[in-house]
Design an enzyme around this catalytic site. Sequence first.
Site, PDB file in Angstrom:
ATOM      1  N   LYS A  85       0.804  -1.230   0.000  1.00  0.00           N
ATOM      2  CA  LYS A  85       0.000   0.000   0.000  1.00  0.00           C
ATOM      3  C   LYS A  85       0.837   1.282   0.000  1.00  0.00           C
ATOM      4  O   LYS A  85       0.399   2.296  -0.529  1.00  0.00           O
ATOM      5  CB  LYS A  85      -0.958   0.025   1.198  1.00  0.00           C
ATOM      6  CG  LYS A  85      -2.143  -0.908   1.059  1.00  0.00           C
ATOM      7  CD  LYS A  85      -3.113  -0.704   2.219  1.00  0.00           C
ATOM      8  CE  LYS A  85      -4.399  -1.484   2.006  1.00  0.00           C
ATOM      9  NZ  LYS A  85      -5.439  -1.079   2.950  1.00  0.00           N
ATOM     10  N   ASP A 123     -10.490   3.401   1.490  1.00  0.00           N
ATOM     11  CA  ASP A 123     -10.729   2.923   2.856  1.00  0.00           C
ATOM     12  C   ASP A 123     -11.534   3.926   3.681  1.00  0.00           C
ATOM     13  O   ASP A 123     -12.324   3.530   4.534  1.00  0.00           O
ATOM     14  CB  ASP A 123      -9.407   2.620   3.570  1.00  0.00           C
ATOM     15  CG  ASP A 123      -8.811   1.279   3.160  1.00  0.00           C
ATOM     16  OD1 ASP A 123      -9.580   0.405   2.714  1.00  0.00           O
ATOM     17  OD2 ASP A 123      -7.591   1.106   3.276  1.00  0.00           O
TER      18      ASP A 123
END
Length: 292
Positions: free
Chosen positions: A74, A110
């Site tokens: 990420k 997210d």
Amino acid sequence: MNKVVITGKTQLLGVIGYPVEHSLSPVMHNAAIAELGLDYIYLPLPIKPENLELAIAGLAAMDVVGFSVTIPHKQAIMPLLSEISPIAQVIGAVNTVSRQNQGWVGTNTDIEGFIAPLQTTYQQDWSQKTAVILGHGGAARAVVAGCQQLGLAQIHVVGRNMHKLAEFGKSWGNSPLAAKLQIHLWEDLGKLIPEANLLVNTTPVGMYPHVNQSPVSQEYLQNLSPGAIAYDLIYIPQPTQFLQQAQKQGAIVIDGLEMLVQQGVAALKIWLQRDTVPVDVMRQAVQNYLVR
């Protein structure tokens, strides 16, 4: 549900990570693709950290439409992208990449995933409310940014590593969030829990197979206000020990399944360039898979 048939024209989506075989994203996205009757397929793509740069070039060469990014890529992927959205820059991590103008564009869904249930099912006036967030990793960054977006008055981040906590706090130093954000060592948790309107676990404590563990002792959770929201980003098991204990105190509980689904919904909308995707089908596909 329509059956996915792979043809010579099938367009590719996927999730990169290492390991990636545990990912529920293929279950969720392929269910949505089948429901929409589209000629796409979403694949798990295990990529070792040392192969990341090579793999990203390969995905571009194959005309992949887009992909999800999970642990451990990420942050490492960020220098390899042509463009990074402001929200992903704030969080310092990318979980969704799409092919645009011959380049890779990274963003982070997210936040949308985290706040979705708090803006719909559990919507309230957050402006006078306090959040207590357990953990200071990448997931905690998304949660802090989500709390800022919801407009919470105070955000307390609790962790065990003073050095990492200080870094976490400092990283928000130039943002409007700085005035609302306070960092605390774990010993402060006892006095913070009674103040919490929203208590969020971003740590892996309590995740399968360690199903009997909780990040918060039962003694501390007894001081959680009835009507507070306890939110665990973990979705296996359902519910976690943490949520079971919080529910006994009269708290509203949310597990990580909804965040998983909603961040996937936001990503699929980007890749397919659609305003709506079949959320219920995605949620049901994951729930069915988990109870097999």
